[in-house]
Write a protein that holds these residues in place. Structure first.
Motif, PDB file in Angstrom:
ATOM      1  N   CYS A 279      -4.035   6.548  -1.780  1.00 34.04           N
ATOM      2  CA  CYS A 279      -3.541   5.204  -1.305  1.00 34.04           C
ATOM      3  C   CYS A 279      -3.692   4.361  -2.651  1.00 34.04           C
ATOM      4  O   CYS A 279      -4.610   3.885  -2.956  1.00 34.04           O
TER       5      CYS A 279
ATOM      6  N   SER B  40      -1.781   6.886   7.263  1.00 34.05           N
ATOM      7  CA  SER B  40      -1.853   5.605   6.536  1.00 34.05           C
ATOM      8  C   SER B  40      -2.991   4.891   6.122  1.00 34.05           C
ATOM      9  O   SER B  40      -4.150   5.151   6.728  1.00 34.05           O
ATOM     10  N   CYS B  41      -3.081   4.097   5.189  1.00 35.36           N
ATOM     11  CA  CYS B  41      -4.128   3.388   4.774  1.00 35.36           C
ATOM     12  C   CYS B  41      -3.942   2.043   5.145  1.00 35.36           C
ATOM     13  O   CYS B  41      -2.991   1.675   5.356  1.00 35.36           O
TER      14      CYS B  41
ATOM     15  N   TRP C 275      -8.575   4.764   6.637  1.00 36.66           N
ATOM     16  CA  TRP C 275      -7.539   5.792   6.760  1.00 36.66           C
ATOM     17  C   TRP C 275      -7.346   6.113   8.185  1.00 36.66           C
ATOM     18  O   TRP C 275      -8.342   6.134   8.865  1.00 36.66           O
TER      19      TRP C 275
ATOM     20  N   GLY D 185       0.179   0.732   4.936  1.00 42.03           N
ATOM     21  CA  GLY D 185       0.980   1.219   4.187  1.00 42.03           C
ATOM     22  C   GLY D 185       1.978   2.230   5.140  1.00 42.03           C
ATOM     23  O   GLY D 185       1.900   2.164   6.328  1.00 42.03           O
TER      24      GLY D 185
ATOM     25  N   LEU E 296       0.810  -1.062  -0.044  1.00 43.50           N
ATOM     26  CA  LEU E 296       0.076  -0.103   0.187  1.00 43.50           C
ATOM     27  C   LEU E 296       1.097   1.135  -0.056  1.00 43.50           C
ATOM     28  O   LEU E 296       1.765   1.355   0.857  1.00 43.50           O
TER      29      LEU E 296
ATOM     30  N   GLU F 142       0.972   5.480   0.145  1.00 41.20           N
ATOM     31  CA  GLU F 142       0.278   6.609   0.316  1.00 41.20           C
ATOM     32  C   GLU F 142       1.076   7.762  -0.428  1.00 41.20           C
ATOM     33  O   GLU F 142       2.266   7.728  -0.326  1.00 41.20           O
TER      34      GLU F 142
ATOM     35  N   THR G 293      -7.478   3.153  -6.624  1.00 39.17           N
ATOM     36  CA  THR G 293      -6.658   3.735  -5.495  1.00 39.17           C
ATOM     37  C   THR G 293      -7.901   4.163  -4.509  1.00 39.17           C
ATOM     38  O   THR G 293      -9.335   4.626  -4.976  1.00 39.17           O
TER      39      THR G 293
END
Length: 128
Positions: free
Chosen positions: A22, A95-96, A36, A119, A4, A6, A78
């Protein structure tokens, strides 16, 4: 471990806007529940927004309701987080995350325990 990535983090003034992205080549984002999270040094990750696999369910932290929006771009595979009216308290690393064990999960949560891939994040700084 799924990849992942970002992007979109930046430094902005209060009241400004940002759109985070992401992206992944490991899976189809439209098939999975995703979220998120924001993390500030020394604190736990905090869920900001999540979406079920189809997007029929979304949740937002109280602090960002009406200001943040989570969306998917299926053509680009995305996940996005659109942020407006940013406040200094929104500062952090975003972060996702995805729950990859079970596709087509038609619900989501803002709890980190409900996601298994993350990610590295993209930093957002809101200051005058």
């Amino acid at each position: 471990q799924l990849e992942l990535v970002e992007s979109g983090g930046d430094s902005v003034q209060p009241g400004g806007s940002l759109s985070l992205a992401c992206s992944t080549s490991s899976f189809t984002v439209a098939h999975y529940s995703m979220a998120w999270f924001r993390q500030v040094p020394g604190e736990e990750r905090e869920g900001m927004a999540c979406t079920s696999d189809t997007g029929t369910m979304t949740l937002y932290a109280d602090s960002v309701k009406g200001r943040f929006s989570i969306t998917r771009d299926r053509a680009k595979n995305t996940l996005h987080l659109h942020m407006k009216n940013l406040e200094p308290e929104d500062t952090g690393n975003y972060s996702c995350a995805v729950w990859a064990l079970t596709p087509h999960r038609n619900w989501c949560t803002l709890f980190s325990k409900d996601y298994d891939n993350w990610g590295q994040g993209t930093p957002v700084t809101v200051s005058a």
